[in-house]
Design an enzyme around this catalytic site. Structure first.
Site, PDB file in Angstrom:
ATOM      1  N   PHE B 115       4.046  18.580  -9.352  1.00 44.47           N
ATOM      2  CA  PHE B 115       4.336  17.800  -8.152  1.00 44.47           C
ATOM      3  C   PHE B 115       5.791  18.024  -7.766  1.00 44.47           C
ATOM      4  O   PHE B 115       6.612  18.360  -8.628  1.00 44.47           O
ATOM      5  CB  PHE B 115       4.085  16.311  -8.418  1.00 44.47           C
ATOM      6  N   GLN B 235      11.750   6.456   3.142  1.00 45.53           N
ATOM      7  CA  GLN B 235      11.257   7.831   3.007  1.00 45.53           C
ATOM      8  C   GLN B 235      10.266   8.218   4.100  1.00 45.53           C
ATOM      9  O   GLN B 235       9.311   7.495   4.358  1.00 45.53           O
ATOM     10  CB  GLN B 235      10.562   8.002   1.651  1.00 45.53           C
ATOM     11  N   HIS B 237       7.593  11.091   4.791  1.00 43.28           N
ATOM     12  CA  HIS B 237       6.844  12.164   4.129  1.00 43.28           C
ATOM     13  C   HIS B 237       6.606  13.267   5.169  1.00 43.28           C
ATOM     14  O   HIS B 237       6.217  12.969   6.295  1.00 43.28           O
ATOM     15  CB  HIS B 237       5.521  11.591   3.612  1.00 43.28           C
ATOM     16  N   LEU B 247      -1.735  10.471   5.786  1.00 36.90           N
ATOM     17  CA  LEU B 247      -1.049  11.387   4.884  1.00 36.90           C
ATOM     18  C   LEU B 247      -1.909  12.581   4.475  1.00 36.90           C
ATOM     19  O   LEU B 247      -3.082  12.440   4.155  1.00 36.90           O
ATOM     20  CB  LEU B 247      -0.649  10.627   3.620  1.00 36.90           C
ATOM     21  N   GLU B 250       1.233  16.224  -0.649  1.00 33.92           N
ATOM     22  CA  GLU B 250       2.049  17.357  -1.055  1.00 33.92           C
ATOM     23  C   GLU B 250       1.234  18.445  -1.751  1.00 33.92           C
ATOM     24  O   GLU B 250       1.622  19.613  -1.785  1.00 33.92           O
ATOM     25  CB  GLU B 250       3.093  16.844  -2.070  1.00 33.92           C
ATOM     26  N   ARG B 281      11.213  15.844  -0.197  1.00 40.69           N
ATOM     27  CA  ARG B 281      10.707  15.235   1.036  1.00 40.69           C
ATOM     28  C   ARG B 281      11.803  14.966   2.060  1.00 40.69           C
ATOM     29  O   ARG B 281      11.604  15.192   3.262  1.00 40.69           O
ATOM     30  CB  ARG B 281      10.001  13.920   0.710  1.00 40.69           C
ATOM     31  N   HIS B 347       6.800   6.477   5.176  1.00 39.42           N
ATOM     32  CA  HIS B 347       5.939   6.450   4.015  1.00 39.42           C
ATOM     33  C   HIS B 347       6.298   5.374   2.995  1.00 39.42           C
ATOM     34  O   HIS B 347       5.437   4.668   2.501  1.00 39.42           O
ATOM     35  CB  HIS B 347       6.009   7.829   3.355  1.00 39.42           C
ATOM     36  N   ARG B 389      12.569   8.651  -3.235  1.00 37.99           N
ATOM     37  CA  ARG B 389      11.612   8.579  -4.329  1.00 37.99           C
ATOM     38  C   ARG B 389      10.922   9.917  -4.565  1.00 37.99           C
ATOM     39  O   ARG B 389      10.581  10.608  -3.625  1.00 37.99           O
ATOM     40  CB  ARG B 389      10.555   7.515  -4.014  1.00 37.99           C
TER      41      ARG B 389
HETATM   42  C1  FAD Z   1      -1.183   7.381   1.740  1.00 35.04           C
HETATM   43  C2  FAD Z   1      -0.319   7.073   0.545  1.00 35.04           C
HETATM   44  C3  FAD Z   1      -0.384   7.894  -0.575  1.00 35.04           C
HETATM   45  C4  FAD Z   1       0.422   7.627  -1.685  1.00 35.04           C
HETATM   46  N1  FAD Z   1       0.318   8.444  -2.781  1.00 35.04           N
HETATM   47  C5  FAD Z   1       1.062   8.160  -3.893  1.00 35.04           C
HETATM   48  C6  FAD Z   1       0.931   8.952  -5.087  1.00 35.04           C
HETATM   49  O1  FAD Z   1       0.155   9.909  -5.151  1.00 35.04           O
HETATM   50  N2  FAD Z   1       1.700   8.628  -6.157  1.00 35.04           N
HETATM   51  C7  FAD Z   1       2.574   7.559  -6.134  1.00 35.04           C
HETATM   52  O2  FAD Z   1       3.220   7.308  -7.131  1.00 35.04           O
HETATM   53  N3  FAD Z   1       2.696   6.801  -5.022  1.00 35.04           N
HETATM   54  C8  FAD Z   1       1.965   7.065  -3.907  1.00 35.04           C
HETATM   55  N4  FAD Z   1       2.097   6.264  -2.791  1.00 35.04           N
HETATM   56  C9  FAD Z   1       2.922   5.047  -2.851  1.00 35.04           C
HETATM   57  C10 FAD Z   1       2.194   3.930  -3.623  1.00 35.04           C
HETATM   58  O3  FAD Z   1       0.803   4.062  -3.430  1.00 35.04           O
HETATM   59  C11 FAD Z   1       2.601   2.535  -3.163  1.00 35.04           C
HETATM   60  O4  FAD Z   1       3.976   2.452  -3.089  1.00 35.04           O
HETATM   61  C12 FAD Z   1       2.101   1.482  -4.165  1.00 35.04           C
HETATM   62  O5  FAD Z   1       0.713   1.617  -4.340  1.00 35.04           O
HETATM   63  C13 FAD Z   1       2.451   0.071  -3.775  1.00 35.04           C
HETATM   64  O6  FAD Z   1       1.797  -0.835  -4.653  1.00 35.04           O
HETATM   65  P1  FAD Z   1       2.105  -2.395  -4.634  1.00 35.04           P
HETATM   66  O7  FAD Z   1       1.281  -3.006  -5.699  1.00 35.04           O
HETATM   67  O8  FAD Z   1       3.559  -2.606  -4.669  1.00 35.04           O
HETATM   68  O9  FAD Z   1       1.626  -2.875  -3.194  1.00 35.04           O
HETATM   69  P2  FAD Z   1       0.230  -2.750  -2.403  1.00 35.04           P
HETATM   70  O10 FAD Z   1      -0.786  -1.973  -3.141  1.00 35.04           O
HETATM   71  O11 FAD Z   1       0.555  -2.355  -1.027  1.00 35.04           O
HETATM   72  O12 FAD Z   1      -0.296  -4.240  -2.410  1.00 35.04           O
HETATM   73  C14 FAD Z   1       0.316  -5.258  -1.660  1.00 35.04           C
HETATM   74  C15 FAD Z   1      -0.464  -6.527  -1.885  1.00 35.04           C
HETATM   75  O13 FAD Z   1       0.229  -7.617  -1.327  1.00 35.04           O
HETATM   76  C16 FAD Z   1      -0.638  -8.411  -0.567  1.00 35.04           C
HETATM   77  N5  FAD Z   1       0.148  -9.090   0.461  1.00 35.04           N
HETATM   78  C17 FAD Z   1       1.011  -8.530   1.349  1.00 35.04           C
HETATM   79  N6  FAD Z   1       1.548  -9.483   2.122  1.00 35.04           N
HETATM   80  C18 FAD Z   1       1.030 -10.657   1.711  1.00 35.04           C
HETATM   81  C19 FAD Z   1       1.184 -12.007   2.128  1.00 35.04           C
HETATM   82  N7  FAD Z   1       1.976 -12.353   3.143  1.00 35.04           N
HETATM   83  N8  FAD Z   1       0.479 -12.968   1.492  1.00 35.04           N
HETATM   84  C20 FAD Z   1      -0.373 -12.637   0.480  1.00 35.04           C
HETATM   85  N9  FAD Z   1      -0.549 -11.387   0.052  1.00 35.04           N
HETATM   86  C21 FAD Z   1       0.147 -10.416   0.656  1.00 35.04           C
HETATM   87  C22 FAD Z   1      -1.687  -7.454  -0.060  1.00 35.04           C
HETATM   88  O14 FAD Z   1      -2.874  -8.134   0.244  1.00 35.04           O
HETATM   89  C23 FAD Z   1      -1.839  -6.521  -1.254  1.00 35.04           C
HETATM   90  O15 FAD Z   1      -2.759  -7.082  -2.158  1.00 35.04           O
HETATM   91  C24 FAD Z   1       1.311   6.531  -1.667  1.00 35.04           C
HETATM   92  C25 FAD Z   1       1.383   5.718  -0.537  1.00 35.04           C
HETATM   93  C26 FAD Z   1       0.586   5.975   0.569  1.00 35.04           C
HETATM   94  C27 FAD Z   1       0.723   5.107   1.764  1.00 35.04           C
END
Ligand code: FAD
Ligand code: FES
Lengths: 232, 574
Positions: B115, B235, B237, B247, B250, B281, B347, B389
């Site tokens: 990666f 960031q 992407h 998306l 990569e 990126r 992103h 990142r």
């Molecule tokens: C298309 C895409 C591909 C990616 N690919 C990769 C990858 O291959 N490898 C990697 O390391 N990272 C990747 N990332 C980044 C990574 O996926 C995210 O940064 C990460 O999953 C975020 O996880 P989280 O648990 O912090 O938040 P999230 O999974 O976004 O969860 C947020 C939670 O908060 C809740 N929430 C939000 N606001 C409120 C509120 N006001 N009240 C109650 N609940 C709320 C939502 O319901 C949800 O349950 C990618 C991101 C994207 C967009």
């Protein structure tokens, strides 16, 4: 292009019965149906209600009937839908507001199938080994996003709401056929009931409905066979 | 309505669920999420989760740590990066033990792939470090963590939208949320609250982020006196589908796809002669912006091509099936025969709620914690990503620091009592809802949001300078005034999603302001923050973290030193 959206509307807080809202909008042929719904909500009628999040077919929020077929609104483009598009909530679930239905019972059935790895033997320090062939056996059923398209499209489910439904069985399959899982006996017990796999009549609606292209009927068939043989 | 718990977790993505699993069985815990847990955005991650398992070639956590620090342009806190890379290994084994269906090597071990930015021997050559489950790694992580929560009978409040944080005498006392199904306001009285509410990409027009990623967690704590760290680092992407932002991982360029301009030229040869299309990126997105600005976008427009036509059907169908499907579904073109229109897509927020190594939210540059308040995941800033990142490091971050914050909170709730609830705890949240519902204004939220997203894209994205940022700052003041007149047509109580979209828009406006003001003050270029009027990195003055506070007088700043342990800052060359 111009399209007309005929959307089934129903807000029990003020409507006695469902009614059809008609909205003419200007849109790009490459817009998703979700974009068109957003346009209506944001510009024409703020009260229009539906679930959505990822907008590219991964989170499973926006399943609905689109021209009569169960689809994700974010995964169909207007150019494939014709000039007049009918949009209705998924069938078989209680309508809460417009296109938003009560998924609680559906999700509770999924959770009731013990959708987690069951093991009794001690964990190795590193990973458990699994051959690529063993991994492949349940690959298809790992793709489920719990959108509800399959269960909502199933005539056996319409006939009997107690049927656990294809989505729950797909998720049971995912563990039953995982070589690391040691819960075969309890899983088979859960599935081998009148409201378990045996309500499936192999009608194939679920296969057509699945936006992740999971071969649902095949998975259910494999589960039935495992029950009859008492092994996977 | 008041409910009482030892601990409440806001958010059910990877970070929130991992935290919940540490508390389940040890404390009375509830998880609140505005989406059903499996709909969280963690599910969209494609590429993989980084961990130096060494299954497919020698690897060490120290190498991973170095790559992370260099990738972050030396703004990374190195003690945090060390924890990230060490604990990544056991975290991935935990996931496997919980049943995560990783792809496998022929010997049956967890498969790993290369990666961007991940190398062996401190930058020598690419290493296979990204553990993956086909191209559905995030989906499988989210499913597996949720399934463990079902097994451990974690209590969820699905479709509860958190509106406010409760603080009394400097201690965290709980949160206030609205139940979407009924419209009722609930007060959750808790000893500990863990924010795990994800990112805020929806402040930009073109983004890979879900509609729901509106920075609620960051905005709610900011409004309660907590600072936000390093928000100016956002960031982009390089390869989002044109206009839609969806998306294309990569992995496509990893398999040999090439970026081209309107003349069909492989323009990365001019910007990164050795790494070409696989440059980091931040650098690649800047090169693409330059091409577009200088008139070499396709048809003079603001997009370029990702050329996969030479890869062959075998590679596309077997190695890049999801990407191929996205291109077919959303663009209606066949990537085997036609190049794909792409543009950089907003992103990932490197910044967020500042925390220490145990996820405790800190209030100032002396790392003073607010007792009982935690944050983890994209909403937080530890800081392991610094100014940029690396791919696969967010999934590690959410799980490693989700777990650490959950563990710390589990101990904390054993030792402490509830802070008293403030009088009328839901006053602010109820006020916000009533104000919006009863508003007689004439502004449509969509019009304000459209301007916000378009202008942020133009003035505060990949390229910035004093003039563009100042103009954006003025624009935000105007938008805030317009927001005071926003109208909500839906006066109902059940699933009033129109009203909640207005709440989310207000959150985005707050965070955009923090981003823009922070970017204006930071007179240097580092990682994803590029100032055309200050195009170089300035370690003498700016090797420090921004802490932004928002109060009556707008945004004010303090700065926190970067923790440097093993690797001294060097010029960042690839
Ligand atoms: C298309 C895409 C591909 C990616 N690919 C990769 C990858 O291959 N490898 C990697 O390391 N990272 C990747 N990332 C980044 C990574 O996926 C995210 O940064 C990460 O999953 C975020 O996880 P989280 O648990 O912090 O938040 P999230 O999974 O976004 O969860 C947020 C939670 O908060 C809740 N929430 C939000 N606001 C409120 C509120 N006001 N009240 C109650 N609940 C709320 C939502 O319901 C949800 O349950 C990618 C991101 C994207 C967009
Ligand atoms: S919005 Fe996520 S599947 Fe459609």
């Amino acid at each position: 292009m111009q399209v007309t959206l005929k959307i089934q509307r129903y807000n029990p807080e003020k409507d006695k019965a469902p009614w059809w809202g008609e909205y003419k909008i200007e849109a790009e042929p490459t817009d998703r149906l979700l974009d068109a719904l957003n346009y209506v909500k944001w510009h024409l009628d703020g009260t229009l209600t539906y679930r959505r999040s990822c907008a590219h077919g991964i989170c499973g929020s926006d399943a609905m009937q689109i021209n009569g077929a169960n689809r994700l609104a974010c995964k169909v483009l207007l150019r494939n839908l014709g000039q007049v598009i009918t949009v209705e909530p998924l069938r078989g679930y209680k309508v809460i507001k417009d296109l938003l239905v009560d998924m609680d019972a559906f999700l509770a059935r999924y959770r009731s199938m013990k959708p987690f790895l069951i093991t009794h033997s001690p964990q190795p320090e590193k990973e458990r080994l699994q051959s690529p062939e063993d991994r492949e056996r349940f690959d298809d059923t790992t793709k489920c996003i719990l959108c509800g398209c399959c269960t909502s499209g199933c005539p056996s489910f319409w006939a009997n709401g107690e049927y656990v439904g294809p989505a729950a069985i797909v998720n049971a399959h995912r563990f039953l056929f995982d070589s690391r899982d040691e819960g075969t006996v309890e899983r088979i017990e859960l599935l081998n009931t009148v409201d378990g796999v045996w309500r499936c009549r192999t009608i194939f609606n679920c296969v057509e409905a699945c936006p992740r292209e999971i071969n649902v009927t095949r998975a259910i068939g494999e589960v039935k066979k495992a029950i009859l043989m008492q092994k996977v | 309505m008041v409910q009482r718990y030892d601990a409440v977790i806001v958010g059910a993505g990877g970070a929130g669920l991992m935290a919940a699993l540490q508390l389940a069985g040890h404390a009375n815990v509830a998880v609140l999420s505005k989406l059903y847990p499996t709909r969280s955005h963690t599910g969209t991650a494609q590429g993989g989760i980084g961990a130096a398992l060494g299954n497919e070639g020698e690897d060490h956590w120290e190498w991973h740590m170095f790559d992370t620090i260099k990738g972050g342009d030396y703004l990374v806190d190195q003690d945090a990066a060390e924890i990230l890379c060490r604990e990544a290994v056991e975290t991935v084994y935990d996931l496997e033990h919980w049943g995560l269906p990783f792809s496998r090597t022929p010997e049956g071990k967890i498969a790993q792939r290369p990666f961007g930015g991940h190398t062996k021997e401190y930058g020598k050559s690419p290493v296979r470090r990204a553990c993956y489950a086909a191209d559905r790694t995030g989906h499988m992580i989210l499913q597996t963590c949720y399934q463990q929560c079902i097994k451990n009978q974690v209590h969820f409040y699905d479709e509860y939208h958190v509106l406010d944080l409760l603080v009394s005498d400097g201690r965290c006392a709980g949160v206030v949320a609205i139940c979407l199904a009924t419209g009722e306001i609930h007060t959750f009285h808790a000893k500990a609250v863990i924010f795990a509410a994800g990112g805020c990409g929806r402040m930009f027009r073109v983004t890979s982020n879900a509609h729901s990623l509106t920075g609620d967690g960051m905005a709610v704590v900011l409004r309660n006196g907590v600072p936000i760290e390093d928000m100016e680092f956002f960031q982009f992407h390089p390869t989002g589908i044109y206009k839609m932002g969806i998306l294309l991982s990569e992995a496509a360029r990893g398999e040999g796809a090439i970026l081209r301009n309107k003349d069909g030229e492989r323009f990365m040869e001019r910007y990164a002669p050795s790494l070409l299309d696989l440059a980091p990126r931040d650098l690649t997105s800047r090169a693409m912006y330059r091409e577009i600005r200088e008139g070499r976008g396709i048809g003079g427009k603001n997009y370029l091509h990702l050329d996969m036509t030479h890869l062959g059907a075998e590679v596309l169908d077997k190695k890049l099936p999801d990407i191929t499907e996205f291109v077919r579904t959303y663009l209606g073109i066949d990537p085997r025969t036609e190049p794909v229109p792409i543009q950089p897509t907003a992103h990932y927020a490197m910044g967020g709620i500042p925390t220490d190594l145990d996820g405790r939210v800190i209030m100032d540059e002396r790392n003073t914690p607010m007792p009982g308040l935690y944050a983890a995941g994209e909403v937080a800033c530890v800081s392991v990503h610094g100014a940029n990142r690396l791919g696969t490091n967010s999934l590690v971050d959410i799980l490693v620091f989700g777990r650490r914050s959950g563990r710390h909170a589990a101990r904390f709730v054993q030792e402490s009592d509830w802070a008293p609830l403030p009088p009328n705890p839901d006053e602010w949240a109820s006020g916000q809802i009533n104000r919006l519902r009863n508003s007689i204004g004439q502004e449509r939220a969509v019009d304000i949001r459209d301007v916000l997203q378009d202008e942020m894209m133009e003035k505060a994205s990949v390229f910035r300078d004093a003039a563009s940022l100042t103009a954006m700052s003025e624009k935000l003041k105007e938008l805030r005034q317009r927001f005071a007149n926003v109208k909500v047509e839906d006066k109902g109580t059940r699933y009033n999603t129109e009203l909640l979209e207005a709440v989310e828009l207000e959150n985005l406006l707050d965070l955009a302001e923090v981003l823009v003001e922070g970017a204006l003050v930071r007179q240097e270029s580092r990682g994803a923050h590029f100032r055309e009027d200050f195009p170089t990195r300035d370690d003498a003055n700016w090797l420090k973290h921004t802490l932004a506070y928002r109060g009556e007088k707008g945004v004010t700043f303090r700065y926190k030193p970067v923790t440097i342990t093993k690797f001294q800052p060097q010029e960042r060359k690839y």
